[in-house]
Design a protein around this motif. Structure first.
Motif, short mmCIF file in Angstrom:
data_model
loop_
_atom_site.label_atom_id
_atom_site.label_comp_id
_atom_site.label_asym_id
_atom_site.label_seq_id
_atom_site.Cartn_x
_atom_site.Cartn_y
_atom_site.Cartn_z
N LEU A 294 58.43 10.95 47.59
CA LEU A 294 59.58 10.12 47.23
C LEU A 294 59.22 8.64 47.30
O LEU A 294 59.61 7.86 46.43
CB LEU A 294 60.76 10.42 48.16
N ASP B 192 57.53 6.39 44.43
CA ASP B 192 58.27 5.94 43.26
C ASP B 192 59.52 5.19 43.73
O ASP B 192 60.32 5.74 44.50
CB ASP B 192 58.66 7.14 42.40
N ARG C 231 62.88 7.00 43.13
CA ARG C 231 63.08 8.17 43.99
C ARG C 231 63.43 7.77 45.42
O ARG C 231 64.37 8.30 46.01
CB ARG C 231 61.83 9.06 44.00
N LEU D 229 66.22 16.66 48.45
CA LEU D 229 65.42 17.24 47.37
C LEU D 229 66.19 18.36 46.68
O LEU D 229 66.15 18.50 45.46
CB LEU D 229 64.10 17.77 47.92
N LEU E 115 64.36 17.10 40.28
CA LEU E 115 63.59 16.42 41.32
C LEU E 115 62.82 17.45 42.15
O LEU E 115 61.63 17.26 42.45
CB LEU E 115 64.54 15.61 42.22
N ALA F 144 58.80 17.59 42.40
CA ALA F 144 58.14 17.43 43.70
C ALA F 144 57.24 18.61 44.00
O ALA F 144 56.08 18.44 44.41
CB ALA F 144 59.18 17.27 44.81
#
Length: 92
Positions: free
Chosen positions: A17, A20, A23, A55, A61, A65
């Protein structure tokens, strides 16, 4: 999944996370955390559970991930269940 494996997975998700800006900003807004507290909270199982729950709020997402970290998409649910307070509740 063991608690230790779940904690490691959550820490990896947090690092992903943080790679970015969008994120990590989303996580910080959702959790109410500040950037300065993240490292100190890595040993807090409740915080790690929050990382997993964040998450799980967004399927895209979650899939991104898991793909980036090399885990199957069911890993977040397994990790959530292994952390204190993360067991599913059944109301029936």
């Amino acid at each position: 999944m063991t608690r230790q494996t779940a904690e490691t997975f959550a820490a990896q998700v947090l690092a992903w996370l943080a790679d970015d800006n969008a994120r990590i900003t989303g996580f910080l807004s959702w959790s109410g955390e500040s950037p300065s507290t993240l490292a100190a909270r890595l040993t807090d199982p409740g915080f790690l559970l929050a990382v997993i729950e964040f998450l799980m709020t967004d399927e895209a997402l979650l899939i991104d991930a898991c793909a980036a970290l090399g885990y199957p998409p069911e890993t977040p649910l397994q990790a959530r269940s292994a952390l204190p307070g993360g067991a599913d509740f059944h109301w029936t």
